[in-house]
Scaffold this active site. Structure first.
Site, short mmCIF file in Angstrom:
data_model
loop_
_atom_site.label_atom_id
_atom_site.label_comp_id
_atom_site.label_asym_id
_atom_site.label_seq_id
_atom_site.Cartn_x
_atom_site.Cartn_y
_atom_site.Cartn_z
N ARG A 17 0.83 -1.21 0.00
CA ARG A 17 0.00 0.00 0.00
C ARG A 17 0.87 1.26 0.00
O ARG A 17 0.55 2.24 0.66
CB ARG A 17 -0.97 0.01 1.20
CG ARG A 17 -1.91 -1.18 1.24
CD ARG A 17 -2.82 -1.26 0.03
NE ARG A 17 -3.59 -2.49 0.09
CZ ARG A 17 -3.22 -3.64 -0.48
NH1 ARG A 17 -2.08 -3.69 -1.17
NH2 ARG A 17 -3.97 -4.71 -0.40
N SER A 55 -11.33 -0.44 3.07
CA SER A 55 -10.61 -0.85 4.28
C SER A 55 -10.00 0.39 4.92
O SER A 55 -9.16 1.06 4.31
CB SER A 55 -9.52 -1.86 3.93
OG SER A 55 -10.09 -3.03 3.39
N GLU A 79 -5.61 3.78 6.14
CA GLU A 79 -5.28 3.68 4.72
C GLU A 79 -5.74 4.89 3.94
O GLU A 79 -4.98 5.42 3.11
CB GLU A 79 -5.87 2.40 4.13
CG GLU A 79 -5.49 2.18 2.67
CD GLU A 79 -5.85 0.80 2.18
OE1 GLU A 79 -5.99 0.65 0.94
OE2 GLU A 79 -6.00 -0.13 2.99
#
Length: 338
Positions: A158, A236, A330
């Site tokens: 990520r 998420s 995130e």
């Protein structure tokens, strides 16, 4: 323009000013003019990875609405260059329909193509880093176009060089190299393999992989549906934590552990949240964890960004108190922070 109208969380206050860019030239022009004037810039495409303050954003909000797909056809693969504003799942659907292999497990992810290299978007065992060969950007520091080869993007979990310095690079388009075939890439994710009835490492037809992923995501509230508040989220909310072996050893014996090539251990944010006492639906009538998946924080209608951040802090701090692991958000926070 209210930012809540541009984000999948449906949260965020007013923009100081607003522009829509339908070409790379318009996008570069809007950004360079704002930079020259000293005006802050917020770039928005799909709005699926943003948490915007209730106060909004005082500068220029530029919606990236660029479109276009160009192909270089080869015997065994295609090189596909996609404009930053193209909806990601439209591109995946086209790839599957065309027999292009490598992004099928990324079906159903909201947002635009240009956002995918920034986060190194991934799901169900695939990451865009596996297929990206080039990212063309406008460099706001050097004031010119640059093209980074895939290996120059510093992709990680990520993460990428673009996320390391988010204000510097404006993604204009992304080039993917996709193999030709009717069978998807080897299935790496156990849950997806079970759904498809194959063993991990085996292949399944592209269309079957896409349908299976869409079904799994829908079951977790991860496919956008205006009528379903479980999908009023940023996906998420926390990344899966990367732990030292000592941190991993301190977790309960049944906690998920996934050894990484560098010796670190990845665990499951969803497991930690659930076992720290935050069940699906935890929250109130304004914000709550999704009733389908503990990893999504959702707007139940009438929420504020302050409401959402309060819930995020409760969950983050609760997990840290229970397990000594501090979860990291995130989505990108604009004008606010956990």
């Amino acid at each position: 323009m209210l930012l809540r109208d541009l984000t999948t969380l449906r949260l965020g206050g007013p923009a100081g000013s607003y522009a829509e860019a339908t070409s790379s030239d318009e996008l570069v022009s809007a950004v360079t003019e704002a930079d020259a004037a000293g005006t802050p810039v917020l770039l928005v495409a799909g709005g699926s990875n943003l948490v915007v303050a209730d106060e909004g954003f005082p500068g220029l909000v530029v919606r990236i609405a660029t479109t276009g797909v160009t192909l270089e056809q080869h015997d065994t693969h295609v090189d596909v260059t996609v404009a930053a504003g193209e909806p990601w799942d439209d591109f995946v659907a086209r790839a599957v329909a065309s027999g292009w292999v490598g992004v099928e497990a990324l079906s159903g992810i909201p947002g635009a193509v240009g956002s995918t290299p920034i986060q190194n978007v991934g799901a169900y065992g695939q990451e865009v880093a596996e297929t990206i060969t080039a990212v063309r950007v406008w460099d706001r520091v050097l004031k010119g176009e640059r093209t980074f080869r895939g290996e120059e993007c510093a992709f990680g979990y990520r993460h990428s060089r673009f996320k390391s310095d988010p204000a510097r690079h404006v993604v204009l388009d992304v080039t993917f190299r996709l193999e030709r075939g009717e069978q998807g890439a080897p299935v790496k994710y156990a849950e997806l393999a079970r759904t498809l009835g194959v063993e991990p490492g085996e292949r399944a037809p592209l269309r079957d992989v896409r349908e299976a992923v869409l079904g799994l995501r829908a079951g977790k509230g991860m496919v956008l549906d205006p009528a379903d508040h479980d999908t009023w989220s940023a996906g998420s909310f926390f990344t899966n934590p990367i732990l030292t072996p000592a941190q991993a050893d301190a977790l309960p014996a049944d906690a998920p552990r996934f050894p990484q090539p560098d010796g670190s251990i990845k665990s499951s944010a969803a497991w930690l949240i659930d076992h720290a006492g935050f069940a699906k639906g935890h929250g109130n009538d304004r914000v709550s964890l999704s009733t389908k998946h503990t990893l999504a924080l959702t707007n139940r209608g009438g929420a504020t960004t302050a409401d959402l951040l309060a819930l995020a802090r409760e969950v983050r701090d609760g997990v840290e108190a229970a397990y000594g692991v501090r979860l990291v958000n995130e989505p990108v926070c604009v004008g606010c922070a956990l």
